[in-house]
Design a protein around this motif. Structure first.
Motif, PDB file in Angstrom:
ATOM      1  N   PHE A 186      31.627  -7.850  60.627  1.00  0.00           N
ATOM      2  CA  PHE A 186      32.775  -8.555  60.797  1.00  0.00           C
ATOM      3  C   PHE A 186      33.787  -7.786  61.621  1.00  0.00           C
ATOM      4  CE2 PHE A 186      30.907  -9.111  56.278  1.00  0.00           C
ATOM      5  CZ  PHE A 186      30.368 -10.555  56.486  1.00  0.00           C
ATOM      6  N   LYS A 187      34.014  -8.396  62.828  1.00  0.00           N
ATOM      7  CA  LYS A 187      34.669  -7.431  63.958  1.00  0.00           C
ATOM      8  C   LYS A 187      36.178  -7.363  63.469  1.00  0.00           C
ATOM      9  CE  LYS A 187      31.041  -7.280  66.882  1.00  0.00           C
ATOM     10  NZ  LYS A 187      30.452  -6.056  67.501  1.00  0.00           N
ATOM     11  N   SER A 188      36.613  -6.246  63.968  1.00  0.00           N
ATOM     12  CA  SER A 188      38.111  -6.124  63.910  1.00  0.00           C
ATOM     13  C   SER A 188      38.674  -6.519  65.383  1.00  0.00           C
ATOM     14  CB  SER A 188      38.457  -4.723  63.670  1.00  0.00           C
ATOM     15  OG  SER A 188      37.916  -3.888  64.342  1.00  0.00           O
ATOM     16  N   ARG A 189      39.876  -6.106  65.442  1.00  0.00           N
ATOM     17  CA  ARG A 189      40.394  -6.547  66.920  1.00  0.00           C
ATOM     18  C   ARG A 189      39.959  -5.780  67.885  1.00  0.00           C
ATOM     19  NH1 ARG A 189      46.471  -5.290  66.713  1.00  0.00           N
ATOM     20  NH2 ARG A 189      45.823  -3.252  67.353  1.00  0.00           N
ATOM     21  N   TYR A 200      42.859 -12.566  71.010  1.00  0.00           N
ATOM     22  CA  TYR A 200      44.320 -12.954  71.142  1.00  0.00           C
ATOM     23  C   TYR A 200      45.317 -12.114  70.197  1.00  0.00           C
ATOM     24  CZ  TYR A 200      41.326 -17.016  72.581  1.00  0.00           C
ATOM     25  OH  TYR A 200      40.440 -17.938  73.202  1.00  0.00           O
ATOM     26  N   TYR A 201      46.172 -11.651  70.723  1.00  0.00           N
ATOM     27  CA  TYR A 201      46.988 -10.675  70.303  1.00  0.00           C
ATOM     28  C   TYR A 201      48.274 -11.039  70.709  1.00  0.00           C
ATOM     29  CZ  TYR A 201      49.195  -6.190  69.304  1.00  0.00           C
ATOM     30  OH  TYR A 201      50.008  -5.068  68.910  1.00  0.00           O
ATOM     31  N   ALA A 239      43.575 -12.683  66.651  1.00  0.00           N
ATOM     32  CA  ALA A 239      42.496 -13.367  66.404  1.00  0.00           C
ATOM     33  C   ALA A 239      41.448 -13.393  67.549  1.00  0.00           C
ATOM     34  CB  ALA A 239      43.174 -14.814  66.011  1.00  0.00           C
ATOM     35  N   GLN A 240      40.313 -13.888  66.992  1.00  0.00           N
ATOM     36  CA  GLN A 240      39.071 -13.778  68.038  1.00  0.00           C
ATOM     37  C   GLN A 240      37.960 -14.572  67.492  1.00  0.00           C
ATOM     38  OE1 GLN A 240      37.133  -9.822  68.344  1.00  0.00           O
ATOM     39  NE2 GLN A 240      36.425 -10.339  70.342  1.00  0.00           N
ATOM     40  N   SER A 257      43.636 -11.092  61.731  1.00  0.00           N
ATOM     41  CA  SER A 257      44.467  -9.931  60.877  1.00  0.00           C
ATOM     42  C   SER A 257      44.306 -10.455  59.308  1.00  0.00           C
ATOM     43  CB  SER A 257      45.552 -10.118  61.401  1.00  0.00           C
ATOM     44  OG  SER A 257      46.015  -9.744  62.659  1.00  0.00           O
ATOM     45  N   GLY A 258      43.961  -9.616  58.513  1.00  0.00           N
ATOM     46  CA  GLY A 258      43.882  -9.770  57.178  1.00  0.00           C
ATOM     47  C   GLY A 258      42.673 -10.704  56.483  1.00  0.00           C
ATOM     48  N   SER A 259      41.821 -11.076  57.680  1.00  0.00           N
ATOM     49  CA  SER A 259      40.802 -11.742  56.928  1.00  0.00           C
ATOM     50  C   SER A 259      39.597 -10.661  56.572  1.00  0.00           C
ATOM     51  CB  SER A 259      40.387 -12.645  58.013  1.00  0.00           C
ATOM     52  OG  SER A 259      39.098 -13.505  57.567  1.00  0.00           O
ATOM     53  N   TRP A 260      38.998 -10.728  55.417  1.00  0.00           N
ATOM     54  CA  TRP A 260      37.812 -10.056  55.033  1.00  0.00           C
ATOM     55  C   TRP A 260      36.639 -10.292  55.932  1.00  0.00           C
ATOM     56  CZ3 TRP A 260      38.168  -6.634  50.185  1.00  0.00           C
ATOM     57  CH2 TRP A 260      39.461  -6.246  50.014  1.00  0.00           C
TER      58      TRP A 260
END
Length: 461
Positions: free
Chosen positions: A358-361, A366-367, A377-378, A413-416
């Motif tokens: 579950f990738k982070s930024r 998109y930032y 978001a990506q 952002s914020g999504s597990w």
């Protein structure tokens, strides 16, 4: 007449061994009936009326030496004698010795045991206090059963022992191979076959069988039939290896198999879960049989195959680590990850598999920055992610594979964990399911509350 055994010992050694012997007297009234000191000598009375014909003199001497000296020297003993010692210790209720000899056989005599599993099984499964070595032998066979089934003594194996093996869900073998070995064993139980094959190796020519031959085989195989996962056998194997023995299989089960293989009607009688093989998972949400199903989904197999196997390493458990985003996020990036969710007030279990975590930024996301907080978001692409639901008593299992690989995983952002930005989305203890980029809807509701959450790194052994 009472036999007197005298041992001259130093004074301090007398007291030491007297205490040890008295302990064995309490546990082993069958050997030592009376013990006392006479002029610095230990005198043991052995009652001849309590003879044990199953215990050889050599084994009995080993036990006596241990009682008097506290030493059990097995270095120069044959493996056969050590197994016989275990039998004697069990019979005489010498629990301390039983534990010691079991460990010695497991740690030092494993090669001999594997070459003599049939003999060893017939011996130790009768012993009530020898659970450790019983489980060792059975587990060892389950991990690599082919050498065991290929032993020339295999057709002589006791029915109850073979049945206990076939019942185990950690037996790592294809169902068609179980069937073939059961045919080999079942045929050997036939008196007619024994008579016709004396002194020679004989292939089974089922085309020459008569009705009584099938009846004899059916009688031998009947206890095993309920534990064979016929629905996991391919059509080709069914045609060549099961169809010829139709008369030896109960009609309702045979028709059940045909209906499943021909028109995909779910079986009514052969409904056991898949064997787990070596799939181990430290989970409080699912059991090993469900982990075995998941490994086959990962492999994209429609027929269960227990090889290759996977290792599931627990990285996060909500009730242990807390519902903390930073903890969850740090442990579930850049590896193949399985997420499991137990839904509150429901028996359903849902989850998802991402081969890329579950990738982070990162730099491709998109930032932007607003007045309140950073946001990114990506979309992350993969063809191999899926989500699923293990149903309750009223619903079946649902597997939903990604159908648009470019929208497989959404990292924001914020999504597990976020499959398709709608198909399965988890944000802390709250989640939602709305079918979009995956094949099937996994829940009949659009939202849920999490009772337990686990994640695992998934690695192929």
């Amino acid at each position: 007449m009472i036999t007197m055994l005298l041992f001259k010992l130093e004074k301090n050694q007398i007291l030491k061994n007297l205490m040890r012997t008295q302990m064995f007297y309490v546990r082993d009234r069958l050997i030592l009936k009376l013990l006392y000191l006479i002029n610095g000598q230990i005198v043991i009375m052995v009652l001849p009326s309590l003879k044990k014909p199953n215990i050889s003199p050599a084994v009995f001497l080993l036990i006596l030496r241990y009682i008097y000296t506290g030493i059990l020297d097995l270095i120069n003993q044959s493996s056969f004698n050590i197994l016989a010692l275990l039998v004697a210790c069990d019979e005489l209720m010498l629990d301390k010795l039983v534990n010691h000899v079991q460990k010695h056989l497991i740690n030092q005599e494993s090669t001999w045991l594997q070459k003599n599993f049939i003999f060893a099984l017939h011996t130790v499964l009768k012993l009530q206090s020898c659970k450790e070595i019983q489980e060792y032998i059975m587990t060892t066979i389950c991990e690599d059963p082919q050498p065991f089934f290929e032993l020339k003594e295999f057709p002589t194996l006791n029915k109850d022992i073979l049945l206990s093996l076939v019942k185990r869900d950690d037996l790592i073998i294809e169902e068609i191979d179980i069937w073939k070995y059961l045919l080999k064993w079942g045929t050997a139980q036939s008196v007619a076959f024994k008579e016709s094959s004396k002194g020679k190796s004989q292939e089974i020519d089922v085309t020459k069988w008569k009705d009584n031959d099938f009846s004899s085989l059916k009688k031998s195989l009947d206890p095993f039939i309920p534990y064979i996962r016929f629905h996991e056998i391919s059509r080709e194997d069914f045609y060549h290896h099961i169809r010829p023995y139709k008369k030896a299989i109960p009609e309702n089960i045979y028709e059940d198999i045909v209906a499943y293989l021909m028109v995909n009607i779910m079986p009514k009688f052969s409904t056991l879960p898949s064997r787990c093989g070596s799939v181990n998972i430290d989970s409080v949400i699912i059991e090993r049989n469900k982990a075995a199903v998941i490994t086959n989904w990962i492999e994209k197999r429609t027929t269960l195959v227990r090889k290759p196997f996977y290792r599931f390493t627990l990285t996060y458990r909500a009730t242990r680590d807390g519902f903390n985003f930073n903890t969850f996020n740090a442990k579930n990036q850049n590896n193949a990850v399985l997420g499991l969710i137990k839904i509150k007030d429901s028996k359903k279990i849902i989850g998802g598999y991402s081969p890329i975590g579950f990738k982070s930024r990162n730099d491709d996301a998109y930032y932007w920055v607003d007045d309140y907080d950073d946001y990114y978001a990506q979309w992350v692409s993969t063809n191999n992610s899926f989500i699923f639901c293990f149903g309750d008593e009223e619903s079946s299992t649902v597997l939903s594979c990604v159908k648009d690989s470019s929208c497989a995983i959404y990292s924001c952002s914020g999504s597990w964990m976020n499959f398709g930005n709608s198909d399965l989305v988890l944000n802390g203890q709250n989640g939602s399911c709305s079918q979009c980029y995956y094949e099937n809807k996994i829940l009949d509701t659009n939202s849920f509350v999490v009772e337990e959450l686990e994640t695992f790194i998934v690695q192929k052994n």
